[in-house]
Design a protein around this motif. Sequence first.
Motif, short mmCIF file in Angstrom:
data_model
loop_
_atom_site.label_atom_id
_atom_site.label_comp_id
_atom_site.label_asym_id
_atom_site.label_seq_id
_atom_site.Cartn_x
_atom_site.Cartn_y
_atom_site.Cartn_z
N SER A 273 -57.60 34.14 -81.31
CA SER A 273 -56.77 33.51 -82.29
C SER A 273 -55.32 33.64 -81.98
N ALA B 138 -56.87 38.75 -81.29
CA ALA B 138 -55.88 38.37 -82.03
C ALA B 138 -54.58 38.39 -81.32
N ILE C 130 -57.63 31.85 -91.43
CA ILE C 130 -57.96 31.42 -90.04
C ILE C 130 -59.23 31.93 -89.41
N GLY D 291 -58.90 30.53 -83.90
CA GLY D 291 -58.15 29.69 -84.50
C GLY D 291 -56.62 29.73 -84.08
N THR D 292 -55.87 28.67 -84.82
CA THR D 292 -54.36 28.71 -84.49
C THR D 292 -53.57 28.79 -86.03
N PRO E 32 -65.29 26.80 -84.19
CA PRO E 32 -64.69 28.15 -84.97
C PRO E 32 -65.12 28.20 -86.15
N LYS F 51 -61.94 32.86 -86.19
CA LYS F 51 -61.82 33.30 -84.98
C LYS F 51 -61.99 32.40 -83.89
#
Length: 593
Positions: free
Chosen positions: A388, A328, A225, A229-230, A208, A227
């Motif tokens: 995400s 997202a 955060i 990600g969590t 990421p 692209k």
Amino acid sequence: MTEQRVGRVVKVAGPVVVAEGMAGARMYDVVRVGALNLIGEIVELRGDTASIQVYEETTGIGPGEPVVDTEAPLSVELGPGLIESIYDGIQRPLADLVDREGAFMSRGSDVPGLNREKKWHFKPTVGDGTKVGPGDIIGEVEETTLMMHKIMVPPGVTGTISGIREGDYTVEETVATCKGEDGSSHELKLMQRWPVRNPRPIGRRLAPEHILVSGQRVIDTFFPISKGGTACVPGPFGTGKTVVQHQLAKWVDADVVVYVGCGERGNEMTDVLTEFPELKDPRSGEPLMRRSVLIANTSNMPVAAREASVYTGITLAEYFRDMGYTVALMADSTSRWAEAMREISTRLEEMPAEEGYPAYLSARIAAFYERAGRVKCLGGPAREGGLSVIGAVSPPGGDLSDSVVQATLHVVKVFWSLKGELAYQRHFPAIDWLTSYSFYTQYLPKTFSDKDQGAEMEQMRKEAMTLLEQESELREIVRLVGAEALSPRDRLALETSRSLREDYLHQNAFHEVDTYTSMVKQYEMLRTVLHFHHQALEAIEAGAETAEIFKLAVREDIARAKYIPQAEIEKIPQIRQRIEDQMKPLHGAAVAK
């Protein structure tokens, strides 16, 4: 259906129905319960007895009523028409249900997720004779002015294209035929189906490496955060979890936004519905709704469907990711999802774990967040997609030791800790800079086209965070012995930290300018605050009093920098020039030297 796949109800326990005579059924098969055809899902099998999680109110269902197995798992329809839609937890379009049944829909309503009558203009990107495999793009449909919908070969289908033509088609009409080498033939349509509990296949996972810009300064600068990600947003009632989620859904740098209202209040989903069509995308100027999908399972909807809603949402998000888009997903809130799991588990008489949650809670949460990521998509042409996932968590009383919070923190890479004390001070977003963290800060410099600017932003972020941490220590000293005991440098550190908090970290979500801040403006604002700090340090070294420094008129300009529109961003460097001009008399010997 065969006789083996038709059972009879023997017991009703809230949203769980027990049926006998279900020999041959499979786990997670969708069934129709009773004369009302209520939709349910098999969640437990013991011999020919099945426990069924029913997604609607079971009042009136009694022993002896039929249970029919559809022989398929809970699946969603994927194709043109998803964007701008609002669904319930099992992908029933609420707008169509209102048109058909009014404000109060009846139980057993069965409306397909995609419009069967609307025609879409299909433009093929391959010709007859082209060999294709899973995930290959065969054509495009312009779904909205912001969304080009890619039509892909479903997973598991391989062969040679024939009969592909440009034209107007409904989602059920065949746009091409794929003939396999074994003589099999598959009709390719604009629509495909996918079981929600199974992750969609990918080519391979990628690191990421890019920040998902949200326009929220405390997030983008300090706790970004990526692209793919969590992140999780835990906090007590009233600290602004939903507002943070709404802000991210409105302004985040993603091609598609999927917002899942999981057990939250109906008025919050209403706010999203009324605001999104009116708000303009900062990149295109088009309504935000033209790149959004909403899943609504509010607190007054059936609790069982709540457990399915997050899977419905993430499957839709994976589908757009597979097209090569950045997606997202906002889940508000996963605590309500976990509570639904706990209720179903209790009805199934499973052994409870901590706080009554099922023992598999952590595994379910981990499996959900694992479906995020930046990936190389399956099929051709070569493309990358990112998904995400940002989940709000509502622990009772804001207790971060809650099982759902801890299970979430074990798997996510960003932790935005909302603090009640900040919310009571009207400091929003109420993200606590001392306890929050992000593992993606290393990618922050890459968000700037100018490498030097990116590297400087990273250094300024570290310096600002050091000042904020220093403030926490100094405030303890001030409580004990008073501010007079501090050195001039420490008093300046306190004042700069206050400026960082009030002029930079504080952001008004309801102000037309302050609601969104570009990365370039964030850089200019942070540089200005720290420039004042550096100039003030020089003045202190030259013997200036801190009281004189704090009285400078330019400090009002620094506080108002957040309200300078993006189009007038050149005014912020002018503030730095005014800082230098007003500091010159205070530098004294240091300037001359």
